[in-house]
Design a protein around this motif. Structure first.
Motif, short mmCIF file in Angstrom:
data_model
loop_
_atom_site.label_atom_id
_atom_site.label_comp_id
_atom_site.label_asym_id
_atom_site.label_seq_id
_atom_site.Cartn_x
_atom_site.Cartn_y
_atom_site.Cartn_z
N ALA A 176 0.82 -1.37 0.25
CA ALA A 176 -0.11 -0.03 0.26
C ALA A 176 0.99 0.99 0.15
CB ALA A 176 -0.99 -0.02 1.13
N LEU A 177 1.82 1.46 0.46
CA LEU A 177 2.77 2.06 0.99
C LEU A 177 3.59 2.78 -0.83
CD1 LEU A 177 4.33 2.12 4.49
CD2 LEU A 177 2.44 3.76 3.53
N ALA A 178 3.96 1.52 -1.41
CA ALA A 178 4.71 1.52 -2.14
C ALA A 178 3.63 2.26 -3.44
CB ALA A 178 4.71 0.13 -2.38
N CYS A 179 2.62 2.16 -3.47
CA CYS A 179 1.48 2.62 -4.24
C CYS A 179 1.73 3.36 -3.82
CB CYS A 179 -0.02 1.77 -3.89
SG CYS A 179 0.49 -0.21 -4.94
N LEU A 180 1.81 4.85 -3.37
CA LEU A 180 1.46 6.18 -2.22
C LEU A 180 2.37 7.10 -3.76
CD1 LEU A 180 0.10 6.53 0.30
CD2 LEU A 180 -0.85 6.47 -1.77
N THR A 181 3.82 5.53 -3.86
CA THR A 181 4.90 6.58 -4.78
C THR A 181 4.28 6.75 -5.98
OG1 THR A 181 6.22 4.65 -5.11
CG2 THR A 181 6.46 5.19 -3.38
N TYR A 182 3.84 5.51 -6.55
CA TYR A 182 3.76 6.52 -7.85
C TYR A 182 2.70 7.14 -7.78
CZ TYR A 182 4.87 1.51 -9.29
OH TYR A 182 5.49 0.01 -9.69
N ALA A 183 2.02 7.72 -7.27
CA ALA A 183 0.81 8.89 -7.10
C ALA A 183 1.23 10.66 -6.95
CB ALA A 183 -0.54 9.26 -6.23
N VAL A 184 3.36 9.91 -6.49
CA VAL A 184 3.74 11.25 -5.81
C VAL A 184 4.33 11.12 -7.19
CG1 VAL A 184 5.84 11.82 -4.97
CG2 VAL A 184 4.28 10.89 -3.62
N TYR A 185 5.62 10.60 -8.07
CA TYR A 185 5.98 10.36 -8.91
C TYR A 185 4.72 11.74 -10.17
CZ TYR A 185 7.74 9.64 -13.87
OH TYR A 185 9.00 9.52 -15.13
N THR A 186 3.23 10.72 -10.90
CA THR A 186 2.68 11.02 -11.45
C THR A 186 2.65 12.53 -10.91
OG1 THR A 186 1.43 9.08 -11.91
CG2 THR A 186 0.62 10.62 -12.94
N GLY A 187 2.32 13.13 -10.06
CA GLY A 187 1.51 14.40 -9.76
C GLY A 187 2.57 15.44 -9.72
N ALA A 200 -3.49 2.15 -3.86
CA ALA A 200 -3.38 2.06 -2.94
C ALA A 200 -4.38 1.64 -1.34
CB ALA A 200 -2.27 3.59 -2.03
N ALA A 201 -5.48 1.79 -1.62
CA ALA A 201 -5.96 1.43 -1.33
C ALA A 201 -6.65 -0.31 -1.65
CB ALA A 201 -7.60 1.99 -1.07
N THR A 202 -6.73 -0.17 -2.17
CA THR A 202 -7.16 -2.58 -2.71
C THR A 202 -5.83 -3.04 -2.06
OG1 THR A 202 -7.93 -1.36 -5.19
CG2 THR A 202 -7.45 -3.54 -4.99
N ALA A 203 -4.56 -2.37 -2.09
CA ALA A 203 -3.13 -3.33 -1.31
C ALA A 203 -3.75 -3.93 0.43
CB ALA A 203 -1.74 -2.50 -1.46
N LEU A 204 -4.17 -3.41 0.26
CA LEU A 204 -5.02 -3.16 2.08
C LEU A 204 -5.26 -4.70 2.45
CD1 LEU A 204 -5.56 0.48 3.40
CD2 LEU A 204 -3.65 -0.75 3.82
N PHE A 205 -6.27 -5.08 1.23
CA PHE A 205 -7.07 -6.19 1.19
C PHE A 205 -6.39 -7.40 0.91
CE2 PHE A 205 -10.12 -3.11 0.13
CZ PHE A 205 -11.24 -3.21 1.19
N LEU A 206 -4.97 -7.51 0.25
CA LEU A 206 -3.91 -8.36 0.23
C LEU A 206 -3.99 -9.10 1.82
CD1 LEU A 206 -1.03 -7.21 -1.70
CD2 LEU A 206 -3.30 -8.53 -2.20
N VAL A 207 -3.80 -10.57 1.87
CA VAL A 207 -3.32 -11.41 3.02
C VAL A 207 -1.63 -11.49 3.23
CG1 VAL A 207 -5.85 -12.10 3.37
CG2 VAL A 207 -4.21 -13.35 1.87
N PRO A 208 -1.63 -12.31 4.67
CA PRO A 208 -0.14 -12.79 4.31
C PRO A 208 -0.12 -14.38 3.59
CG PRO A 208 -0.95 -11.52 6.89
CD PRO A 208 -1.65 -11.86 5.62
N PRO A 209 1.56 -14.45 3.54
CA PRO A 209 1.54 -15.34 2.26
C PRO A 209 0.94 -16.64 3.58
CG PRO A 209 3.36 -14.36 2.15
CD PRO A 209 2.42 -13.97 3.43
N VAL A 210 1.15 -17.27 4.66
CA VAL A 210 0.58 -18.51 5.71
C VAL A 210 -1.13 -18.04 5.92
CG1 VAL A 210 0.51 -16.52 7.82
CG2 VAL A 210 1.90 -19.36 7.85
#
Length: 475
Positions: A75-86, A180-190
């Motif tokens: 999720a945090l990584a996705c926000l860097t895309y928004a920073v770049y485009t902005g 970034a919001a969509t990434a918050l729905f991921l679950v751990p591999p375990v």
């Protein structure tokens, strides 16, 4: 395949949506040449900074994802895309490219982590018989992002000959924040459970930063990572030439957008077609890999031969192009048909190369934590190649020299890819080893044929018979 929230399919669909909204939008901008700017100099320098940090944080990304998990890091990584485009809104209004170059470096940090997490989910979550299909599912949805992102500038700038407007960049920023919001729905591999009841990994406890750092360093002595260095370095190298020195050099802005639609559409069809071959159950995995490799190698060389024919017709691009007749517009059917068709096939063979690269890595191991390191190493070396490529474009190296360099790198990468495929078995090597070499908690699994396998943790010793039945839960 069953669509349960904790199933591999559901998680691959989620990470595909994330990449649709973030890297997909980034690809749409880059595919226009100069990120939609008439002068590509700033975009080329930003991409060089991006891929330099991308390289470092991809190699470290396996450890970061293993220690911190996939959800919040992605999720945090996705926000860097928004920073770049902005940052391009600022550039449009001031002409100051420094913030864009800095934003490119920040994006490299996020992209390294995001693509490592993506690789873990796509390659290690599915069972052996589904790997080609899952890679295809991801690649189709991800490239729909590039397709959708190509429609927007094409439609909005249909009657414009200048750089992309602020409204286009702002819309892309909104979409990347949604990723970034969509990434918050991921679950751990375990927590991921396959349809047969097996798990993507058995590691229950958090990984230590010290151990992960050591395991990442050991990759530099791993036989298979070293063999795949040419493949990793080459896999994104040609984007700089194709996007800027081809699409960005000899086409009008709206035609560059139109070409983007075709480029990402071809990737969707190419990925789906290749998945049918890679998961063909009546053939062994090695045989499938060999046929896929032959198809890709021949096609890629044919495309570069045709590109050479095109390159012989011009030496410079954009408004000062010396291409016969000036910039090509897609409405000029007699002039545009050949060059646009060639760009379509560039996308097609790119999809085949990328899919085979991921498939090869997927044959090395099924464990999510080991996969994180392998994918991180692959993306790191890939980003190093891309950084060099974009810097070559920024330094205005002659187009013909760039083409020859790209083609030569491709040819060099093919033998080691073919050799690795020739060693492929119907199950990953560590599947067999884990049935024979079981140790106590945090013990090492011995490698064979020069393999460098990471520790696998067990809560208590298991019999070989139990492990043979539940091997997919272990690796």
């Amino acid at each position: 395949m069953t669509l349960r929230y904790h199933s591999p399919l559901a998680q691959v669909l989620l990470i595909s949506a994330v990449c649709f909204l973030c890297p997909g939008m980034f690809n749409a901008l880059n595919g226009l040449g100069g990120a939609g700017q008439l002068d590509p100099h700033t975009a080329n320098n930003a991409n060089s900074a991006l891929y330099a940090t991308f390289c470092i944080f991809s190699i470290a990304g396996g450890g970061i994802v293993n220690v911190c998990g996939v959800r919040f890091t992605t999720a945090l990584a996705c926000l860097t895309y928004a920073v770049y485009t902005g940052s391009y809104v600022h550039y449009n209004n001031t002409g100051d490219g420094v913030p864009t170059i800095i934003a490119g470096a920040v994006l490299g940090v996020g992209a390294g982590i995001l693509w490592t997490a993506q690789g873990v989910i796509m390659v290690s979550y599915p069972s052996e018989k589904e790997k080609g299909r899952f890679i295809s599912i991801f690649w189709i949805i991800f490239n729909l992002g590039g397709l959708f992102g190509g429609i927007l500038p094409f439609a909005i700038n249909y009657y414009s000959a200048g750089s992309l407007t602020n409204s286009v960049y702002v819309l892309f920023v909104i979409l990347e924040c949604a990723g970034a919001a969509t990434a918050l729905f991921l679950v751990p591999p375990v927590c991921v459970v396959r349809d047969d009841g097996s798990h993507a990994t058995i590691v229950q406890s958090p990984r230590s930063a010290r151990r992960e750092s050591l395991e990442v360093l050991r990759l530099f002595g791993n036989k298979w990572m070293l063999l795949l260095l040419p493949m990793s370095f080459t896999s994104n190298f040609f984007y700089g030439y194709q996007f800027s020195q081809y699409n960005g050099a000899i086409f009008t802005l709206r035609t560059r957008g139109f070409n983007n639609l075709l480029y990402w559409t071809s990737q969707i069809f190419g990925s789906y077609a290749l998945s049918l071959l890679l998961d063909l159950s009546r053939w062994s995995r090695r045989k499938r890999g060999i046929y896929a490799m032959v198809i890709m190698s021949v096609s890629f060389n044919v495309v570069w031969a045709c590109t050479l024919v095109m390159q012989l017709r011009y030496t410079k691009g954009t408004d000062n192009t010396d291409y016969p007749g000036g910039l090509i517009d897609f409405l000029e059917s007699s002039r545009a048909a050949g060059p646009i068709s060639l760009y379509f096939f560039m996308g097609l063979v790119d999809a085949w190369y990328q899919n085979i690269a991921y498939w090869i890595i997927g044959t090395l191991t099924n464990d999510a934590h080991i996969t994180a390191r392998y994918i991180g190493f692959y993306k790191g070396v890939q980003s190093l190649g891309a950084s060099v490529s974009w810097q070559i474009g920024a330094r205005e190296i002659p187009y013909m020299n760039q083409l020859v360099g790209n083609w030569a790198l491709l040819v060099v990468s093919l033998p080691t890819m073919a050799y690795t495929i020739m060693q492929v078995e119907d199950r990953a090597l560590d599947d067999r080893l884990l049935c024979s070499f079981v140790r106590d908690n945090e013990s090492m699994v011995a490698g064979a044929y020069g393999w460098d396998l990471s520790p696998t943790q067990f809560t208590k010793p298991r019999s070989p018979k139990y492990l043979a039945r539940h091997v997919d839960s272990i690796v």
